[in-house]
Structure formats: C-alpha cells, structure tokens
Scaffold this motif. Structure first.
Motif, mmCIF file in Angstrom:
data_model
loop_
_atom_site.group_PDB
_atom_site.id
_atom_site.type_symbol
_atom_site.label_atom_id
_atom_site.label_comp_id
_atom_site.label_asym_id
_atom_site.label_seq_id
_atom_site.Cartn_x
_atom_site.Cartn_y
_atom_site.Cartn_z
ATOM 1 N N VAL A 112 13.342 1.203 -9.342
ATOM 2 C CA VAL A 112 13.426 0.729 -8.056
ATOM 3 C C VAL A 112 11.982 0.686 -7.444
ATOM 4 C CG1 VAL A 112 14.339 0.315 -5.815
ATOM 5 C CG2 VAL A 112 15.849 0.981 -8.014
ATOM 6 N N ASN A 113 11.245 1.821 -7.652
ATOM 7 C CA ASN A 113 10.159 2.040 -6.835
ATOM 8 C C ASN A 113 9.069 0.755 -7.389
ATOM 9 O OD1 ASN A 113 8.152 2.792 -5.009
ATOM 10 N ND2 ASN A 113 8.099 4.991 -5.890
ATOM 11 N N TYR A 114 9.118 0.745 -8.918
ATOM 12 C CA TYR A 114 8.028 -0.182 -9.378
ATOM 13 C C TYR A 114 8.294 -1.373 -9.227
ATOM 14 C CZ TYR A 114 5.549 3.531 -12.112
ATOM 15 O OH TYR A 114 4.770 4.553 -12.351
ATOM 16 N N SER B 48 11.359 4.633 7.428
ATOM 17 C CA SER B 48 10.720 4.729 5.910
ATOM 18 C C SER B 48 9.974 3.582 5.487
ATOM 19 C CB SER B 48 11.883 5.070 4.833
ATOM 20 O OG SER B 48 11.608 4.743 3.682
ATOM 21 N N GLY B 49 8.895 3.855 4.711
ATOM 22 C CA GLY B 49 8.178 2.873 4.385
ATOM 23 C C GLY B 49 8.516 2.387 3.002
ATOM 24 N N ASN B 50 9.443 3.108 2.363
ATOM 25 C CA ASN B 50 10.024 2.901 1.001
ATOM 26 C C ASN B 50 11.588 3.019 0.969
ATOM 27 O OD1 ASN B 50 10.146 2.395 -1.642
ATOM 28 N ND2 ASN B 50 8.615 3.865 -2.109
ATOM 29 N N PRO B 51 12.169 2.475 1.952
ATOM 30 C CA PRO B 51 13.498 2.759 2.083
ATOM 31 C C PRO B 51 14.483 3.064 0.833
ATOM 32 C CG PRO B 51 13.224 0.608 3.315
ATOM 33 C CD PRO B 51 12.007 0.990 2.791
ATOM 34 N N LEU B 52 14.430 1.770 -0.138
ATOM 35 C CA LEU B 52 15.370 1.828 -1.064
ATOM 36 C C LEU B 52 15.552 2.793 -2.149
ATOM 37 C CD1 LEU B 52 15.605 -1.210 -0.116
ATOM 38 C CD2 LEU B 52 15.899 -1.748 -2.573
ATOM 39 N N GLY C 223 0.885 -1.358 0.039
ATOM 40 C CA GLY C 223 0.039 0.058 0.111
ATOM 41 C C GLY C 223 0.779 1.400 -0.169
ATOM 42 N N ALA C 224 1.979 1.062 0.797
ATOM 43 C CA ALA C 224 2.716 2.446 1.043
ATOM 44 C C ALA C 224 3.318 2.552 -0.396
ATOM 45 C CB ALA C 224 3.788 2.178 1.952
ATOM 46 N N TYR C 225 3.961 1.563 -1.146
ATOM 47 C CA TYR C 225 4.597 1.823 -2.287
ATOM 48 C C TYR C 225 3.644 2.199 -3.583
ATOM 49 C CZ TYR C 225 9.189 -0.239 -1.796
ATOM 50 O OH TYR C 225 10.656 -0.518 -1.487
ATOM 51 N N VAL C 226 2.389 1.629 -3.557
ATOM 52 C CA VAL C 226 1.373 1.982 -4.366
ATOM 53 C C VAL C 226 1.085 3.698 -4.247
ATOM 54 C CG1 VAL C 226 -0.880 1.664 -4.962
ATOM 55 C CG2 VAL C 226 0.224 -0.064 -4.591
ATOM 56 N N GLU C 227 0.708 4.104 -2.960
ATOM 57 C CA GLU C 227 0.652 5.443 -2.843
ATOM 58 C C GLU C 227 1.742 6.427 -3.093
ATOM 59 O OE1 GLU C 227 -1.048 6.236 1.146
ATOM 60 O OE2 GLU C 227 -1.687 4.111 1.329
ATOM 61 N N SER C 228 3.036 5.773 -3.027
ATOM 62 C CA SER C 228 4.134 6.686 -3.398
ATOM 63 C C SER C 228 4.350 6.822 -4.754
ATOM 64 C CB SER C 228 5.457 5.984 -2.772
ATOM 65 O OG SER C 228 5.930 4.939 -3.257
ATOM 66 N N LEU C 229 3.875 5.739 -5.426
ATOM 67 C CA LEU C 229 3.832 6.086 -6.939
ATOM 68 C C LEU C 229 2.586 6.687 -7.591
ATOM 69 C CD1 LEU C 229 4.694 2.283 -7.934
ATOM 70 C CD2 LEU C 229 6.081 4.327 -8.338
ATOM 71 N N PHE D 54 -3.355 4.823 -9.777
ATOM 72 C CA PHE D 54 -4.739 4.702 -9.933
ATOM 73 C C PHE D 54 -5.396 5.777 -8.936
ATOM 74 C CE2 PHE D 54 -3.324 0.237 -9.956
ATOM 75 C CZ PHE D 54 -3.321 -0.023 -11.302
ATOM 76 N N GLY D 55 -4.646 6.773 -8.445
ATOM 77 C CA GLY D 55 -5.067 8.013 -7.606
ATOM 78 C C GLY D 55 -5.405 7.313 -6.228
ATOM 79 N N ILE D 56 -4.972 6.222 -5.718
ATOM 80 C CA ILE D 56 -5.163 5.672 -4.493
ATOM 81 C C ILE D 56 -4.451 6.280 -3.472
ATOM 82 C CG2 ILE D 56 -4.984 3.317 -3.062
ATOM 83 C CD1 ILE D 56 -5.430 1.884 -5.416
ATOM 84 N N THR D 57 -5.215 6.890 -2.498
ATOM 85 C CA THR D 57 -4.518 7.437 -1.333
ATOM 86 C C THR D 57 -4.920 6.616 0.172
ATOM 87 O OG1 THR D 57 -6.497 8.989 -1.162
ATOM 88 C CG2 THR D 57 -4.503 9.607 -2.063
ATOM 89 N N ASP D 58 -5.825 5.720 -0.201
ATOM 90 C CA ASP D 58 -6.226 4.660 1.052
ATOM 91 C C ASP D 58 -5.720 3.372 0.681
ATOM 92 O OD1 ASP D 58 -7.256 3.769 3.261
ATOM 93 O OD2 ASP D 58 -9.234 4.712 3.316
ATOM 94 N N GLY D 59 -4.928 3.142 1.620
ATOM 95 C CA GLY D 59 -4.409 1.489 1.341
ATOM 96 C C GLY D 59 -5.346 0.518 1.240
ATOM 97 N N TRP D 60 -6.388 0.513 1.944
ATOM 98 C CA TRP D 60 -7.319 -0.540 2.102
ATOM 99 C C TRP D 60 -7.765 -1.316 0.826
ATOM 100 C CZ3 TRP D 60 -12.550 -1.851 0.787
ATOM 101 C CH2 TRP D 60 -13.359 -0.876 0.489
ATOM 102 N N TRP D 61 -7.864 -0.325 -0.295
ATOM 103 C CA TRP D 61 -8.465 -0.864 -1.565
ATOM 104 C C TRP D 61 -7.213 -1.869 -2.218
ATOM 105 C CZ3 TRP D 61 -13.042 -0.701 -4.135
ATOM 106 C CH2 TRP D 61 -13.619 0.397 -3.537
#
Length: 479
Positions: A305-307, A288-292, A134-140, A143-150
């Motif tokens: 690297v994020n993708y 960090s939720g996305n350290p690399l 969820g943290a990676y998807v939001e940082s990218l 799909f405009g997702i800002t709430d991880g539960w989806w």
C-alpha cells in the motif's frame, strides 16, 4: 503578427478586441482526445490522493464523529454540485470549465472571480500533495532521501515535462496511474478489514467543548472545523469540464465522465474513513502523513500500500497540474491574464500555463506545511463552488431556453443546497487556519484589482468564452 481590432466597450465596464487569425492559431488544444471513460479516470485521478493522505487531519478537528458528519454533508454538496456542473458543461463545453459557466451567467467580473478562485485551488493543491509525496518517499527510504525538497523539485519537473508532450499522452498515463491507485485501495481494504475494531473509531478523549462526547470529542463546532478536510475526499473533481475542448462529443461525454467519477469517489471515501480509523485508531491517525500504511502496521500489505499510495498521490498531482494549465490557458486566451500564458507548443500543450503555476507551487511546497496548504486550496475551491452554483441558478432563471443536453435532477433546489454548504465551507477554512485563509483572500483581491485596473480593458472578443457571452447578449437584445 496578429492585428487587434476594437470590438468596443460594453455596458459591464469591459472593453474587448477582435484578434487576428494567428492569435487563436497559436492557442489551440488537441481536439477529440478523450471519451467519457478517460474523463471519468481524470475525475478520479484529480481526487484519489485525498483517500491516501490529508483527510485524516480532520480527525484532529472533529474526531471520527465530526469528520463523519462533515463527510456526509460534503458528499451531498459535491454530488449536487457535480449534477449542476454536468448540466452547464453540456451546454457550454469549453476549456474554461467553471470560469466559462460563471462568465456566461455573471458577466466578466463573476467569470474572472470564479476562474481566479479555481486557479488558487489548483496552484496550491499540488504543493500540498507534493509534501505528502515527500512523506511517502521518506517513509519508504527511497534513494536515501531525508529532505523532501528534492522530491518536490523532481515531481514538478518530471510531470510538467510529460504534460508538455501533449494531452492525449498525459491523459492515458494518468488513467494507468489512477487504476494502480484504486488497486492499492482494494489491497488496503482487504487487509484492514481483519484489523477493524469499532472501539478505535472513538478513542479520542472528549474535551469540555459544547456537545462533546466520545463520538464528537471536540463538540458541535468540531463538525464545522472538519469540513475542509472532508472536502479533501472530493477536491478537484470539478476540473473534469476543463477537458471539454479536448474531449470527443463533450456535451455528452463530460457529464457522463464527471458523474461516473463521483460514484467511484463516494465508495472510496467512505471505505477509507471507516477502515483507516477502525484499524489504526482515530487518535493515532489524526496527525499521520501516511495514514493507510500506519493503520496496517508493519506487514507486507502495508509495504504494498505504501508503494501504491505513492502512485495515488502522483495521480492527483499529475492531473491537477493538467487542470491548472487549462484554467490558466482559458483565462489568458480571453485576455483576463497576460496573453503569453496561453501560447501552445507544437504538441498543442500550453507551455507557460504549465510552467508558471508549477514554479509557484514548488516554492509553496518548500514550506512543508501540508495541512496549511490543504486549507488554502480548500478556500479557493469552496469560493469557486459558491460562484459556480450561483451561475447554475442564474442561467436557469435568465436563459431557460438554453440548449441543455443534460439537465440537473431537482434543478435549482439541488444546486441551491450545494451553494449553502459551500458558503459554510468557506467560513470553515477561517476556523481551521485564519492566517492561511486570509493570505488566500489577499491573493484573490490582488487578482481582482489587476482585472479592474488593466485586463478588463483588453479582453479578446473572439475567444470561445467571450463569444459565448456575445451570443447571449445578442439573443437578449433580439428578445
């Protein structure tokens, strides 16, 4: 309909029954699906997400020095444990993995305790990984997702669906995703080398704790507190033997696969620890939720690297889902847990064993507390390691003549070392988050109560794991 025939009570306080032929016919896995390379890929797949996220929370507990020392200790433990499990999996190739080994060595109580600890680990670890996805998807900004539960809901639904299509398909998809994740680590390493600065490793200010220094900013106790996060570099590799019933020539290929996977993970874990901390700084990386990605900063390599990091998280999520379903399948087939959980579909995939822990994991992921869930998964893992290493030592003592196509170098000294470190790791989970560890202990106790009151009287005598135990009893009586 299957007809159960009493097989009698046993001296260990359990009762087992022989089920009719159609009972096991409805609970069959697909044989001969994986060779040692696919099994090695499975082992790396279980763990690779730990290189991308989660381990860095250990910097907050012990600083770079504390996490490094904890990491060396834990790497030694896992190497010793993997060598012990390679021996046991060559001698007892069944879908129960660690539960099968403990069942033979420690009896039904020890077997169920081990299986339960593994289930706690494997049911909770995907929930922790889902929060990192969820943290990676939001940082990218996908799909405009800002709430991880989806995201949590989507990954559980999609990957349970793929697993239901069959093990061969799932293992091949896992292998491809894992290869992509390893490419991502190489891209990261090449990019991070140019930004590496040794002073970044020790940029957390020392506290006034005993033994505190720039190398150990949280003192000696910080080393111990960092242990659960060091485990994240290797957590779940012990799941390779769970594929034994679906492997080609499991007595040879399972040991080869798990040892090869451990070799890869030693290299990736060491590389990530040094390069992320050296490029991004221990202080900046500790939460960090996305350290690399954050270690590389804002450049094209970071985006790549994020993708790819998303692929790494998905690989572990996907493969640990495989592991929890096989562990639950084995316990259910043998009667330790409700027997409906082990029924397989037309593609030989255990339907409810995939869905039920998935629902529980999704609900846990809604907490969004990745670090807490990580600690809970480590509690279950470390407890299972203690029991599995005891099992190796007991089997060497009790059954020295057992056929072992692979033997652990160093024997019980090797697994004895892993046992001591694993016991320290169990205690360390209480240092990090005593509430989370106590919740896990309560769940473990509830499972054992269920076994004591009900399921120990309803075991299935002709399930593979109980047949292993019956054979051992018969051999002991002959001797």
């Amino acid at each position: 309909m299957s007809v159960a025939e009493p097989a009698g009570a046993h001296h260990d306080g359990t009762e087992s029954h022989v089920e009719g032929g159609d009972y096991l016919a409805k609970r069959q896995l697909k044989k001969g699906t994986a060779g040692w390379i696919l099994l090695a890929g499975l082992g790396v797949s279980y763990v690779v997400s730990g290189d991308y996220s989660g381990w860095n929370f250990g910097l907050e507990q012990g600083g770079f020095g504390g996490l490094l020392i904890a990491g060396i200790l834990i790497a030694g433990m896992y190497l010793a444990m993997v060598l012990g499990m390679a021996e046991m999996s060559s001698a007892l190739p069944a879908a129960g993995g660690g539960y099968t080994f403990a069942r033979r060595a420690l009896g039904p109580w020890g077997g169920f305790a081990t299986g339960t600890a593994i289930l706690i680990e494997y049911a909770i670890a995907p929930a922790a990984i889902a929060t990192f996805i969820g943290a990676y998807v939001e940082s990218l900004g996908l799909f405009g997702i800002t709430d991880g539960w989806w995201v949590y809901l989507a990954v559980y639904a999609i990957f349970i669906g793929i697993h239901l299509a069959g093990a061969g398909e799932a293992l091949k998809i896992m292998f491809v995703i894992t290869a992509i994740a390893l490419v991502g680590l190489v891209v990261f390493a090449v990019s991070a080398l140019g930004q590496f600065d040794a002073s970044n490793l020790t940029d957390i200010a020392p506290t006034d704790a005993a033994g505190a220094s720039s190398f150990l900013p949280f003192g000696y106790l910080g080393i111990w507190a960092a242990v659960p996060f060091a485990i994240w570099f290797f957590l779940a590799i012990e799941g390779v033997p769970l594929a034994a019933e679906e492997a080609k020539d499991p007595s040879k290929n399972v040991p080869r696969g798990i040892i090869a996977a451990m070799g890869v993970l030693l290299v990736t874990g060491a590389g990530v620890l040094f390069l992320v901390t050296g490029a991004g700084g221990a202080e900046a990386m500790q939460s960090s939720g996305n350290p690399l990605v954050e270690a590389l900063g804002d450049n094209s390599a970071a985006k790549v690297v994020n993708y790819i990091g998303l692929a790494g998280l998905i690989a572990s999520f996907f493969s640990i889902m495989y592991a929890y379903s096989r562990q639950l399948f084995a316990l259910s087939r043998a009667g330790y847990l409700p027997k409906t959980l082990s029924v397989t579909n037309s593609r030989k995939a255990p339907t409810l064993a995939l869905i039920v822990p998935g629902v529980i994991g999704f609900l846990l992921s809604l907490t969004g507390q990745g670090a807490m869930l990580l600690n809970m998964a480590v509690f279950g893992a470390a407890l299972s390691y203690v029991l599995m290493m005891i099992s190796h030592i007991v089997l060497r003592r009790k059954e020295p003549a057992m056929e072992r196509p692979y033997r652990t170098p160093g024997g019980v000294v090797t697994t004895g070392f892993a046992l001591v470190v694993a016991a320290l790791a169990v205690v360390a989970t209480f240092l990090v988050d005593s509430t989370a560890a106590l919740w896990c202990l309560g769940v473990f106790a509830a499972f054992m109560l269920y076994f004591g009151i009900y399921s120990r009287h309803h075991l299935v005598a002709n399930s593979p794991d109980e047949e292993f135990a019956a054979l051992a009893r018969a051999e002991a009586e002959l001797e």
